[in-house]
Scaffold this motif. Structure first.
Motif, PDB file in Angstrom:
ATOM      1  N   SER A 163     107.651 -69.108  25.339  1.00 11.91           N
ATOM      2  CA  SER A 163     108.473 -70.271  24.963  1.00 11.91           C
ATOM      3  C   SER A 163     109.936 -70.022  25.294  1.00 11.91           C
ATOM      4  N   GLU A 164     110.732 -71.050  25.150  1.00 17.41           N
ATOM      5  CA  GLU A 164     112.179 -70.897  25.352  1.00 17.41           C
ATOM      6  C   GLU A 164     112.749 -70.091  24.190  1.00 17.41           C
ATOM      7  N   ILE A 165     113.491 -69.068  24.512  1.00 14.97           N
ATOM      8  CA  ILE A 165     114.053 -68.181  23.487  1.00 14.97           C
ATOM      9  C   ILE A 165     115.568 -68.260  23.542  1.00 14.97           C
ATOM     10  N   ARG A 166     116.159 -68.415  22.402  1.00 11.10           N
ATOM     11  CA  ARG A 166     117.621 -68.441  22.320  1.00 11.10           C
ATOM     12  C   ARG A 166     118.080 -67.236  21.513  1.00 11.10           C
ATOM     13  N   LYS A 183      97.026 -67.265  22.075  1.00  8.02           N
ATOM     14  CA  LYS A 183      97.616 -68.044  20.985  1.00  8.02           C
ATOM     15  C   LYS A 183      98.270 -67.161  19.926  1.00  8.02           C
ATOM     16  N   CYS A 184      98.308 -65.865  20.159  1.00  8.64           N
ATOM     17  CA  CYS A 184      98.972 -65.011  19.168  1.00  8.64           C
ATOM     18  C   CYS A 184     100.461 -65.344  19.150  1.00  8.64           C
ATOM     19  N   PRO A 185     101.098 -65.298  17.967  1.00  9.46           N
ATOM     20  CA  PRO A 185     102.501 -65.728  17.840  1.00  9.46           C
ATOM     21  C   PRO A 185     103.467 -65.037  18.801  1.00  9.46           C
ATOM     22  N   VAL A 186     103.315 -63.730  19.003  1.00  8.39           N
ATOM     23  CA  VAL A 186     104.231 -63.033  19.904  1.00  8.39           C
ATOM     24  C   VAL A 186     104.015 -63.514  21.336  1.00  8.39           C
TER      25      VAL A 186
END
Length: 408
Positions: A396-399, A387-390
């Motif tokens: 996740s989907e990255i744009r 669950k760490c943000p990085v």
């Protein structure tokens, strides 16, 4: 500046493999130097190590090597002459040139100083020569042979004890020394000359420095090594020599002023400042970092590779997230460590991956936690790691939006 030392080898003048060490600054070298050790010494003598290391720490790469038959180099010392030492120096310079490191500086200690003075005319890239306790006449070393000199003249060779070690010296070595007019070569150097000598040198008297200085044409400089001995056995003396050579070399191999970059608040800037093939300067949150590639892919290994930064970001985020969660729960952690590796795997080797063809990126993460935690607490922390943000960003989907802008 930190340095790296690596073992290298190259063929000497007679085909024997010569052992060497290359002392490199971490990052781009502003120049290259070739070091010649003293008579019957080796590349690993304390003075050679310290001077080379001191120069590398100030941005100058140094190659120091064992002459034929000495140290870890192949060949028979008895078959060598002063002329063959000169040829070994030229062979070392040839190897450096082939590696894109042609020496701009020659540094020689004792008889090695006489050798670099003689070899300079055969190495076109050389801009400056520094000598340390060098004799004005190579034949000066003959006084070390004492009573054995008569045996050498009579029998053609003899085993001579030098500094507690036995060396076979042949008459051909002595005869060769008589053929070299060093002062004439010094007069025709046409390079900058820096002479170091100790007034208390009991092996090679200070008058030798005077003769070399008188024979040389400007630009030339003399530095007195007060209280030093011939071998510079005091670390402070060797360090001083390195610092003076580095300053003197600044005029001969000047360091280019770095381009200036700045980052706005909340912005990360990565810039290639022309320091080599891959090195990048990174400005992030007021910190200046460096990225590069390892030597086996053509980089200088002056900083972590891009994927190393990616793994570092995930590892740092993992540890911070776990520490905060444990603190909030009141759980005590003595030690927390995350180890990560990046690799490429075939998609069909991953049963849980959406991608079914080609290769996918795999990050292996190992978490080490020491402290009074039970199995249930450890399992919960393992779940929190995901669950760490990085970690979430990577999943996740990255744009990524890219545009070309004019330099400001």
């Amino acid at each position: 500046m930190s340095i790296e030392t690596s073992r290298v080898s190259f063929p000497g003048a007679d085909g024997d493999t010569l052992a060497a060490r290359l002392d490199l600054p971490v990052g781009k070298s502003r120049g290259y130097a070739l070091f010649a050790h003293c008579f019957t010494c080796s590349k690993d003598i304390a003075a050679a190590r310290q001077i080379a290391g001191g120069l590398a720490a100030q941005g100058l790469a140094v190659l120091r090597f064992d002459f034929t038959g000495l140290g870890h180099s192949e060949g028979e010392f008895a078959n060598t002459t002063f002329a063959s030492n000169i040829q070994d120096l030229v062979a070392a310079a040839d190897w450096m040139r082939g590696e894109g490191m042609a020496p701009a500086l020659l540094i020689g200690h004792s008889l090695g100083g006489a050798a670099v003075l003689s070899a300079a005319s055969h190495i076109p890239e050389v801009k400056g020569i520094a000598t340390i306790g060098a004799p004005a006449d190579p034949e000066h070393v003959v006084h070390n042979f004492g009573a054995d000199l008569d045996v050498i003249e009579r029998d053609g060779e003899a085993d001579v004890s030098l500094a507690g070690r036995s060396f076979r010296i042949r008459k051909s070595f002595i005869d060769d020394l008589k053929t070299h007019d060093l002062e004439e070569r010094v007069g025709n150097l046409k390079r900058d000359l820096l002479i170091f000598h100790a007034p208390l040198d009991m092996t090679v008297g200070i008058e030798n420095a005077g003769r070399i200085f008188a024979a040389a044409k400007h630009p030339k400089s003399f530095v007195s090594l007060d209280k030093a001995d011939h071998l510079l056995t005091r670390a402070a003396d060797a360090d001083y020599v390195a610092s003076v050579i580095a300053a003197w070399a600044g005029r001969l191999v000047p360091e280019e002023a770095p381009l200036q970059i700045a980052a706005r608040e909340g912005e990360v800037v990565v810039a290639h400042l022309g320091e080599g093939k891959f090195p990048q300067t990174i400005l992030a949150a007021g910190h200046r970092l460096r990225a590069d590639e390892p030597r086996n892919v053509g980089g200088d290994n002056s900083g972590p590779a891009p994927y190393d930064f990616l793994l570092a970001g995930l590892g740092a985020c993992t540890n911070m997230t776990l520490s905060l969660y444990a603190e909030r729960k009141g759980w005590h952690i003595d030690r927390l460590e995350t180890r990560l590796r990046h690799s490429k795997i075939h998609a069909d080797d991953c049963s849980s991956c959406e991608t079914q063809a080609g290769k996918i990126d795999k990050i292996s993460r190992e978490i080490i936690i020491e402290g009074p935690l039970d199995a249930e607490q450890r399992q919960k922390l393992l779940e929190i790691a995901d669950k760490c943000p990085v970690h979430r960003t990577l999943h996740s989907e990255i744009r990524i939006e890219t545009e070309m802008v004019d330099a400001a």
